[in-house]
Design a protein around this motif. Structure first.
Motif, mmCIF file in Angstrom:
data_model
loop_
_atom_site.group_PDB
_atom_site.id
_atom_site.type_symbol
_atom_site.label_atom_id
_atom_site.label_comp_id
_atom_site.label_asym_id
_atom_site.label_seq_id
_atom_site.Cartn_x
_atom_site.Cartn_y
_atom_site.Cartn_z
ATOM 1 N N PHE A 164 -52.394 32.687 -20.222
ATOM 2 C CA PHE A 164 -51.357 32.978 -21.202
ATOM 3 C C PHE A 164 -50.738 34.355 -20.993
ATOM 4 O O PHE A 164 -50.093 34.881 -21.879
ATOM 5 N N SER A 165 -50.937 34.914 -19.821
ATOM 6 C CA SER A 165 -50.473 36.285 -19.597
ATOM 7 C C SER A 165 -49.051 36.344 -19.063
ATOM 8 O O SER A 165 -48.613 37.386 -18.612
ATOM 9 N N GLY A 166 -48.336 35.219 -19.115
ATOM 10 C CA GLY A 166 -46.945 35.245 -18.683
ATOM 11 C C GLY A 166 -46.731 34.814 -17.260
ATOM 12 O O GLY A 166 -45.700 35.114 -16.666
ATOM 13 N N GLY A 167 -47.697 34.119 -16.678
ATOM 14 C CA GLY A 167 -47.536 33.639 -15.315
ATOM 15 C C GLY A 167 -46.451 32.585 -15.205
ATOM 16 O O GLY A 167 -45.924 32.096 -16.203
ATOM 17 N N SER A 168 -46.127 32.196 -13.965
ATOM 18 C CA SER A 168 -45.028 31.266 -13.738
ATOM 19 C C SER A 168 -45.454 29.812 -13.890
ATOM 20 O O SER A 168 -44.620 28.916 -13.907
ATOM 21 N N GLY A 169 -46.757 29.558 -14.006
ATOM 22 C CA GLY A 169 -47.215 28.186 -14.122
ATOM 23 C C GLY A 169 -46.797 27.555 -15.441
ATOM 24 O O GLY A 169 -46.588 28.227 -16.443
ATOM 25 N N LYS A 170 -46.697 26.218 -15.438
ATOM 26 C CA LYS A 170 -46.243 25.502 -16.627
ATOM 27 C C LYS A 170 -47.358 24.699 -17.284
ATOM 28 O O LYS A 170 -47.094 23.884 -18.158
ATOM 29 N N TYR A 171 -48.583 24.924 -16.877
ATOM 30 C CA TYR A 171 -49.663 24.054 -17.322
ATOM 31 C C TYR A 171 -49.777 23.995 -18.837
ATOM 32 O O TYR A 171 -50.124 22.956 -19.397
ATOM 33 N N HIS A 172 -49.507 25.070 -19.523
ATOM 34 C CA HIS A 172 -49.624 25.090 -20.977
ATOM 35 C C HIS A 172 -48.272 25.195 -21.673
ATOM 36 O O HIS A 172 -48.198 25.588 -22.840
ATOM 37 N N ASP A 173 -47.206 24.833 -20.988
ATOM 38 C CA ASP A 173 -45.888 24.800 -21.602
ATOM 39 C C ASP A 173 -45.582 23.404 -22.126
ATOM 40 O O ASP A 173 -46.056 22.401 -21.584
ATOM 41 N N LEU A 174 -44.754 23.326 -23.162
ATOM 42 C CA LEU A 174 -44.291 22.039 -23.643
ATOM 43 C C LEU A 174 -43.350 21.409 -22.606
ATOM 44 O O LEU A 174 -42.849 22.087 -21.713
ATOM 45 N N ILE A 175 -43.111 20.109 -22.730
ATOM 46 C CA ILE A 175 -42.230 19.403 -21.802
ATOM 47 C C ILE A 175 -40.783 19.711 -22.152
ATOM 48 O O ILE A 175 -40.308 19.401 -23.246
ATOM 49 N N ASP A 176 -40.070 20.324 -21.238
ATOM 50 C CA ASP A 176 -38.661 20.652 -21.452
ATOM 51 C C ASP A 176 -37.735 20.036 -20.408
ATOM 52 O O ASP A 176 -36.532 19.933 -20.641
ATOM 53 N N ASP A 177 -38.291 19.633 -19.271
ATOM 54 C CA ASP A 177 -37.461 19.065 -18.199
ATOM 55 C C ASP A 177 -38.276 18.015 -17.470
ATOM 56 O O ASP A 177 -38.838 18.280 -16.410
ATOM 57 N N MET A 178 -38.317 16.817 -18.044
ATOM 58 C CA MET A 178 -39.194 15.789 -17.473
ATOM 59 C C MET A 178 -38.747 15.357 -16.087
ATOM 60 O O MET A 178 -39.560 14.953 -15.268
ATOM 61 N N ILE A 179 -37.463 15.471 -15.795
ATOM 62 C CA ILE A 179 -36.988 15.077 -14.469
ATOM 63 C C ILE A 179 -37.616 15.945 -13.392
ATOM 64 O O ILE A 179 -38.068 15.453 -12.354
ATOM 65 N N SER A 180 -37.666 17.248 -13.622
ATOM 66 C CA SER A 180 -38.268 18.137 -12.620
ATOM 67 C C SER A 180 -39.762 17.868 -12.488
ATOM 68 O O SER A 180 -40.350 18.100 -11.428
ATOM 69 N N GLU A 181 -40.388 17.376 -13.559
ATOM 70 C CA GLU A 181 -41.799 17.031 -13.486
ATOM 71 C C GLU A 181 -42.006 15.788 -12.619
ATOM 72 O O GLU A 181 -42.851 15.760 -11.725
ATOM 73 N N VAL A 182 -41.214 14.752 -12.890
ATOM 74 C CA VAL A 182 -41.432 13.460 -12.262
ATOM 75 C C VAL A 182 -40.990 13.437 -10.806
ATOM 76 O O VAL A 182 -41.622 12.794 -9.967
ATOM 77 N N GLU A 183 -39.918 14.134 -10.474
ATOM 78 C CA GLU A 183 -39.418 14.059 -9.109
ATOM 79 C C GLU A 183 -40.380 14.670 -8.097
ATOM 80 O O GLU A 183 -40.256 14.441 -6.896
#
Length: 306
Positions: free
Chosen positions: A222-241
């Motif tokens: 939670f220190s502000g890294g670039s990973g999205k593991y604990h972020d809510l879903i905001d762009d499912m297309i970028s996830e799925v592609e």
């Protein structure tokens, strides 16, 4: 417009080896019209799981939760709960890596900060253990999004340490891992006691000394890294592609052609002298309906292909 949405839903319902980016974007852009169709796609848990287990390449129940998560659609919350609270083996066979990669973010995104069903998944011993772990990570997603306070997370996690469990319990190990992510120094007494009582799965978290080292040295997720593991879903297309089934195999393998990969995984690879500087896997190409080479017992398309 509903007719057109229905046609798009039918078009993307089954996997054809191409990524339906245009169709998914239309559904996202037409949120009001597409939401009822997406809810219907996951409305009956038994039917959803049966279709996913039928041997056909049915993909709609993978797309729908992610799109509804992006919409923050609260009506999806109980439907998703019903699916993932079903028989553990069936849920695992049907959803595979979706559970560990996406479910926690989906749950947090559709919950509207209501953790009642997330908690039921976590606390139900009959629920698939990795779904229970996803529930813990959903709490961390809500904290990262500012929808739960640190005090609320700590308070709930403390109650989980009080639940009865056997030795080397998976959930207790996952809970310790979540405390590590959170840097939950407030729960060190409970964590140390869990190790002393042999309730932490050592293969998952290491021993007490390992844990203390990680607490002292590792940067919090939670220190502000670039990973999205604990972020809510905001762009499912970028996830799925980025799912493996939609990527060119040669392009996918280039992700592994790094010094770090060579160092860490060289034992699992062989050098192919035809390609300067290239490692290739020491396993043949696997058909999507063949058993997965990872040894899970599932078909490749339902396991590591995704």
């Amino acid at each position: 417009m509903s007719k057109n949405i229905n046609e798009i839903i039918e078009k993307i319902a089954y996997y054809d080896e191409t990524f339906p980016k245009t169709e998914l974007q239309i559904l996202l852009d037409k949120r009001e019209e597409s939401t009822p169709f997406l809810l219907d796609a996951i409305r009956n848990a038994d039917e959803v799981l049966d279709k996913l287990m039928s041997g056909e390449d049915y993909f709609l129940p993978y797309y729908a939760p992610l799109m509804l998560a992006q919409f923050r659609e609260k009506k999806a919350y109980p439907l998703i709960y019903e699916i993932f609270s079903a028989d553990a083996k069936t849920v695992d066979d049907a959803y595979g890596d979706f559970i560990t990669e996406d479910l926690h973010r989906v749950l947090a995104s559709v919950s509207g900060s209501d953790v009642s069903l997330i908690n039921k998944l976590i606390e139900d011993e009959k629920v698939y253990e990795f779904v229970r772990g996803a529930g813990l990570d959903a709490w961390l997603c809500l904290f990262r999004a500012g929808m739960k306070t640190r005090e609320e997370v700590i308070s709930y996690f403390k109650t989980l340490f009080e639940l009865p469990c056997g030795e080397e319990d998976f959930l207790r190990g996952a809970l310790v891992g979540s405390c590590l992510d959170l840097k939950a120094v407030e729960l060190l007494t409970e964590i140390e006691r869990s190790y002393a009582e042999n309730k932490v799965e050592l293969m998952l978290m290491g021993d007490w000394d390992d844990f203390q080292e990680m607490m002292a040295e590792e940067e919090s997720r939670f220190s502000g890294g670039s990973g999205k593991y604990h972020d809510l879903i905001d762009d499912m297309i970028s996830e799925v592609e980025n799912w493996i089934c939609f990527r060119n195999p040669q392009e996918y393998m280039r992700d592994f052609e790094t010094p770090e990969f060579e160092s860490d995984f060289k034992d699992n690879l062989v050098w192919d002298s035809r390609y300067d500087g290239t490692f290739v896997r020491e396993m043949p190409k696997v058909g999507k309906n063949e058993p997965c080479p990872c040894g899970s017992g599932r078909k490749y398309k339902k396991c590591c292909m995704k």
